[in-house]
Enzyme design. Structure first.
Site, short mmCIF file in Angstrom:
data_model
loop_
_atom_site.label_atom_id
_atom_site.label_comp_id
_atom_site.label_asym_id
_atom_site.label_seq_id
_atom_site.Cartn_x
_atom_site.Cartn_y
_atom_site.Cartn_z
N HIS A 390 65.44 8.12 12.14
CA HIS A 390 63.99 7.98 11.96
C HIS A 390 63.77 6.79 11.04
CE1 HIS A 390 59.84 8.72 10.84
NE2 HIS A 390 59.77 9.66 11.77
N GLU A 403 55.50 9.28 11.67
CA GLU A 403 55.19 8.13 12.51
C GLU A 403 53.68 7.95 12.67
OE1 GLU A 403 56.59 7.18 17.03
OE2 GLU A 403 58.05 8.02 15.64
N ARG A 406 51.96 5.08 10.83
CA ARG A 406 51.94 3.80 11.55
C ARG A 406 50.97 3.86 12.73
NH1 ARG A 406 57.51 3.58 13.45
NH2 ARG A 406 57.83 5.61 12.49
N ARG A 427 61.76 4.49 18.08
CA ARG A 427 62.42 4.69 16.79
C ARG A 427 63.72 3.92 16.65
NH1 ARG A 427 61.29 11.21 16.15
NH2 ARG A 427 59.15 11.01 15.42
N HIS A 529 68.00 11.50 12.10
CA HIS A 529 66.84 12.35 12.35
C HIS A 529 67.01 13.34 13.50
CE1 HIS A 529 62.68 13.53 12.23
NE2 HIS A 529 62.44 13.06 13.44
N HIS A 530 67.51 12.86 14.63
CA HIS A 530 67.56 13.73 15.81
C HIS A 530 68.84 13.46 16.59
CE1 HIS A 530 65.36 16.28 18.76
NE2 HIS A 530 66.16 15.70 19.63
N ARG A 569 64.84 9.76 21.55
CA ARG A 569 63.68 10.65 21.70
C ARG A 569 62.41 9.96 21.24
NH1 ARG A 569 60.76 13.65 18.40
NH2 ARG A 569 62.22 13.71 16.64
#
Length: 596
Positions: A390, A403, A406, A427, A529-530, A569
């Site tokens: 992220h 996010e 932004r 990302r 992050h993911h 993602r």
């Protein structure tokens, strides 16, 4: 029982802790409390612990000190209040406070604030892995040789958005369900999600005259995932996303605000009015609905091994309670909803060495237990090498900055005060761009108009991670940014907003100029992050083996699975994923149970 004011209690603790030889000298909370209370003030009359959730013990804490909300009123801090939790559900006192050993502040697993809790030690997660627990042969064999502790239709492992959705869906489909959670708090990573829940062609979009379609969401998701995604799973996600929003709305969720996240062609990220964080809200709604249905929720309980019969069909699960130890639950179906492994940097680094040493935005339980359990049951893994950073984790305090900041108009600048990227690109691209800057960090710059558009920002300001000034020059001086260049950059950006086109970086949305009130800066850097990879499932959320054969009775939903997001993602797709596939897994598991 006499109710003790917590402020007085804490003052006593802080004033006497460590003064050996005094009447209140103690090494832990139990020793401190026993000088004012008896053992049965906390424990049941027989002296045993009530259960792994410590339900009775926590009730006793509340009867003395008050609810979490009441305690928060007496423990305020300039920037943060550990008791004013952003966690959903009913956060138990024992989530942080231990009695007979040193306590650990759960917040420290993510944040880097100094909470200075009495009788506490530094946060440390030192739990054995699933592989290490295999060494407990005698204990496990004894548990398996005994009669099942419980008999139900479906066991759901993990109480994040996918797990709660699965448990509710299965219950509403007529199944008897047990929901287990290894952490002392509910919500998984879902409770931390802030941006939104992507969905296409919803009533909320129509009310705002936003034109969208499941087909466009499908295209955006495939493109964002570099077309590595499983198209069949993406079709399930995009075509059922509206139904998931409707389902959550019917249960009481507020998803009326619709914003834009990176990689989306249109505004489709649904969140509460005013732009509040979507994750904690969604999990709270799910929790409340689980309570209404009397779903059996067991905290501090790990899923250890999926049990199968001689034909390879699921017959239950072996679990381990923090206090009860090993026991097994007989069940027709097991749903794995345990999340990913972004908090396990050793595992992350083996798959992507470039991420070695990176901090993570995830909750401490996201270490990959479910992947090990699934593999041991014969499940295949896919896309494991795809791990997402992220782009905006605050350098100060370790707070993930949504996010949506932004998306609502903030820009990214480097120490030289210049923009360097389309702020709402995907990302992976935004993270790479930030890491290429001086110091491998950047600054989110925004004004009061952006702040007012997203209530979540006030949380960042309250935590002290978003310094403010009445001019860009002053802000630059405070943060070590070239103030003159920053002023020129914002002026240039505002001119692009006026023209309606970003000819510098091709940012697709320019929602507002940055020229209202004060200015704010948040220093950010990417954090793991993911994890896009995970257990292989089909369009019924059934777990498959390496030959793509279904393992009867085993299901998966959420970040523990692979295939939905491909190589990357899109922001807003995680909440949509966990709700959609959680619902699906619950329905299918209940159907399967009825047939068997």
């Amino acid at each position: 029982m006499k109710k003790m004011n917590l402020a007085v209690c804490i003052a006593t603790l802080m004033g006497t802790a460590g003064l050996m030889g005094t009447a209140v000298a103690a090494d832990n909370l139990a020793e401190f409390h026993v000088q004012n209370q008896e053992c049965d003030s906390c424990h049941t009359p027989d002296g045993e612990l009530s259960n792994d959730s410590l339900t009775y013990e926590n009730t006793q804490c509340v009867s003395c000190h008050g609810t979490l909300a009441e305690v928060a009123e007496t423990t305020k801090h300039e920037h943060y209040n550990a008791h004013a939790s952003h966690f959903p559900g009913e956060v138990a006192c024992t989530s942080c406070h231990s009695a007979h050993e040193k306590s650990m502040v759960y917040c420290d697993s993510c944040h880097s604030f100094d909470f200075n809790m009495p009788y506490a030690k530094k946060w440390l997660r030192d739990e054995p892995t699933i592989a290490e627990l295999a060494k407990d042969k005698s204990e496990r064999q004894a548990a398996l040789a005994s009669a099942p502790h419980d008999t139900v239709d479906v066991v759901v492992v993990g109480s994040g958005g996918a797990g709660f959705s699965a448990a509710i869906s299965a219950t509403d489909s007529g199944a008897k369900v047990i929901l287990i959670e290894k952490e002392p708090v509910i919500g998984g990573n879902a409770k931390l999600a802030a941006g939104g829940m992507n969905a296409a062609w919803t009533d909320q979009q129509k009310a705002k005259k936003i034109t969208d379609s499941p087909e466009l969401m499908f295209e955006d998701t495939m493109k964002g995932g570099q077309n590595i995604n499983d198209p069949a799973l993406v079709k399930v996600l995009s075509s059922h996303s509206k139904d998931s929003v409707d389902w959550m709305t019917a249960m009481g969720a507020d998803l009326t605000d619709v914003g834009m996240m990176g990689g989306a062609s249109v505004n489709r990220a649904h969140r509460p009015t005013g732009g509040a964080g979507v994750g904690a809200h969604v999990v709270q709604v799910l929790y409340d609905n689980a309570v209404k249905r009397n779903i059996d929720l067991r905290m501090n309980t790990r899923g250890i091994e999926v049990l199968k019969d001689d034909k390879g069909t699921v017959k239950g699960i072996l679990v381990k309670g923090m206090y009860k130890g090993y026991y097994w639950v007989k069940a027709d179906a097991v749903i794995l909803a345990t999340g990913g492994f972004a908090k396990n940097n050793e595992r992350v680094a083996k798959l992507d060495p470039s991420l070695k040493g990176f901090i993570s935005t995830n909750q401490p339980g996201a270490v990959g237990d479910g992947l090990d359990v699934a593999e041991n049951a014969g499940g295949a893994l896919k896309d494991m090498q795809y791990i997402q950073a992220h782009p905006t984790l605050s350098v100060k305090g370790g707070v993930m900055v949504t996010e949506a900041v932004r998306g609502n108009g903030a820009i990214l600048v480097n120490r030289e005060g210049k923009r360097f990227v389309n702020e709402i690109t995907t990302r992976d691209k935004a993270s790479a761009a930030i890491l290429a800057q001086t110091g491998k960090s950047a600054y989110l710059i925004f004004d009061d108009s952006v702040r007012k558009s997203l209530s979540k920002i006030d949380k960042y300001i309250g935590l002290g991670v978003a310094p403010t000034a009445d001019s860009l020059v002053k802000l630059g001086k405070m943060e070590g940014i070239d103030g003159k260049a920053l002023t020129e950059t914002v002026a240039r950006y505002n001119s692009l907003v006026s023209s309606g086109k970003d000819t510098d970086f091709e940012r697709p949305n320019l929602p507002r100029a940055l020229n209202e009130g004060n200015y704010y800066a948040i220093e950010v850097t990417p954090g793991v992050h993911h994890t896009m990879g995970g257990v292989m499932i089909d369009t019924k959320a059934e777990v498959m083996n390496a030959k793509k054969q279904v393992i009867p009775g085993l299901y998966g939903a959420g970040e523990v699975t692979g295939g939905v997001h491909g190589a990357n993602r899109l922001g807003g797709n995680a909440i949509s994923d966990i709700i959609t596939f959680g619902r699906l897994a619950g329905e299918e598991a209940a159907k399967y149970s009825k047939k068997n």
